[in-house]
Design an enzyme around this catalytic site. Structure first.
Site, short mmCIF file in Angstrom:
data_model
loop_
_atom_site.label_atom_id
_atom_site.label_comp_id
_atom_site.label_asym_id
_atom_site.label_seq_id
_atom_site.Cartn_x
_atom_site.Cartn_y
_atom_site.Cartn_z
N ASP A 42 4.84 45.83 -38.84
CA ASP A 42 4.76 44.38 -38.57
C ASP A 42 3.42 43.80 -39.04
OD1 ASP A 42 7.25 44.67 -37.31
OD2 ASP A 42 6.29 45.16 -35.39
N ASP A 62 1.59 50.45 -42.02
CA ASP A 62 1.99 49.84 -40.76
C ASP A 62 3.22 48.98 -41.06
OD1 ASP A 62 1.88 48.67 -38.14
OD2 ASP A 62 1.03 46.90 -39.13
#
Ligand SMILES: [Zn+2]
Length: 438
Positions: free
Chosen positions: A257, A255
């Site tokens: 952020d 992922d």
């Protein structure tokens, strides 16, 4: 079927390699684990059915000719172009008109590779490209010619080694392997000294006819004694073969952020982005491990009208530049610009759709799996939200939830990850130590 001819630039003085060659043998004849480097190159191409070879020879070229002759000993046909005066990387290609072919593969003599040639040529043909260099992110982007592309992989420009690097740039190096159409020879109308990239390819880039083939396969410049020794070791360790995209690859999907960069709400400009602690080290470890490292991220900032796709690319170039400064790189980055809910004041209606890529859907993972032949059961999804964990479960990967970023507090899905980790570096330790790395 198209006729394919492989062209190997086997001339060159090899001044950087004198320590090994003593200037008695041409550098492509240097022994690499039992046979000359050049034989590895020829064999790694003939495996894909390529039978016709043209070797461009210069300094000590007779030693190459005496060794390979017409190629029969390797089961191929070899012809030669004698470069009697230095013609640069492009000028000697003028003489290829004596060896008609539909497609040419051009290999720089120093470059060792193990590449699924069929996959590459399919890409070249599907794009109707004139020239298709194989390009890759690497650990030394500051010492590489960088290609700039649009979202369709069309090359829009270069950032040469000597250029000032005062802006964010993608880590996408030109590797020294090229596929090109016979029509390119019309661009080299006289046998005079010219540079293949700066004179020939740049002109075709301006006409929009050049595409970048991004690959994670083994392609390395072996042009210094140190690099030559590293390549030898990597061959013995089986790394050349393992990276070939005809073989299944293992991947750590990341992922963005809260995982790679610090969680800072929605990020719509590069200035807002700061890497998480330890991320460079973590990704460097993955780069050295044989796992691919690929970011898959939802970026509804585009659908919300906070920025456009160009801005998102710039944000990603910042990540690539920061990692590259420390010798780490991401193999790819893919994002979903969509969002399903309409009704925000500034929204961009084009992106306000129910798509198949927004996590926890697995459209992005499927795209990457197809592109890099990934074995999902041997792969991981790592992220800081339950959405990431649900994505991994949906895709059939192992999952690791991080305590960095949102630390699972989004609570959107009632899921149990396979592992929990403090941050990405800790997760990489679990992946590499806890489960072994074959
Ligand atoms: Zn989407």
């Amino acid at each position: 079927m198209s006729k394919i001819t492989a062209v190997i630039q086997a001339g060159g003085l090899g001044t950087r390699m004198r320590e090994l060659t003593q200037d008695l043998i041409p550098k492509p004849m240097l022994e690499m684990n039992g046979k000359p480097l050049l034989s590895w190159q020829i064999e790694n191409l003939s495996r894909y059915g390529i039978e016709d070879f043209v070797l461009i020879v210069g300094h000590l070229g007779d030693k190459i000719k005496d060794y390979y002759r017409d190629g029969e000993s390797l089961g191929v046909k070899i012809a030669y172009i004698d470069e009697n005066e230095p013609l640069g990387s492009g000028g000697s290609l003028f003489y290829l008109r004596n060896f008609p072919s539909d497609i040419y593969l051009l290999i720089y003599g120093d470059v060792m590779f193990d590449v699924d040639i069929s996959r590459w040529i399919n890409f070249h043909e599907s794009k109707n490209s004139m020239v298709t260099p194989a390009c890759h992110p690497n650990s030394h982007p500051y010492d590489s010619d960088i290609v700039l592309t649009d979202s369709d992989s069309k090359i829009t420009g270069f950032l040469w080694k000597k250029d000032k690097r005062d802006k964010w740039f993608p880590n996408m190096g030109n590797s020294g392997l090229f596929v090109f159409d016979k029509a390119v020879l019309d661009e080299i109308s006289t046998p005079v000294k010219c540079d293949w990239e700066k004179d020939v390819i740049s002109k075709l880039v301006n006409q929009g006819k050049v595409y970048s083939y991004k690959t994670t396969e083994y392609i390395k410049d072996t042009g210094t004694p140190e690099r030559f020794e590293i390549a030898k070791k990597e061959q013995l360790d089986g790394i050349w073969e393992k990276r070939n995209l005809s073989k299944k690859q293992k991947c750590v999907f990341l992922d963005r952020d809260g995982t790679v960069n610090k969680y800072n709400g929605l990020i719509s400009e590069p200035e807002q982005l700061v890497l998480e602690d330890g991320v460079t080290e973590a990704i460097k470890k993955l780069n050295e491990s044989g796992y691919l490292a690929i970011v898959v991220t939802n970026q509804p900032v585009v659908a919300r009208g906070m920025c456009n796709e160009e801005d998102v690319r710039l944000i990603h170039w910042k990540i690539e530049t920061l990692l590259g400064q420390e010798g780490a790189y991401l193999d790819d980055i893919i994002y979903c610009p969509h969002h399903p809910d309409k009704g925000y004041p500034e929204e961009n209606p084009l992106y306000k759709i129910v798509c198949s890529c927004r996590k926890p859907k697995i459209g992005m993972i499927n795209t990457m799996t197809e592109k890099y032949n990934i074995d999902l059961a041997a792969s991981y999804m790592v992220g800081d939200t339950t959405v990431d964990i649900q994505t991994g479960i949906n895709a059939g990967t192992k999952t690791i939830l991080l305590q960095s970023g949102e630390g699972g507090s989004d609570g959107k899905y009632d899921v149990k990850p396979d592992y929990e980790a403090r941050n990405l570096l800790d997760a990489v330790r679990i992946i590499l130590e806890g489960n072994g790395n074959d």
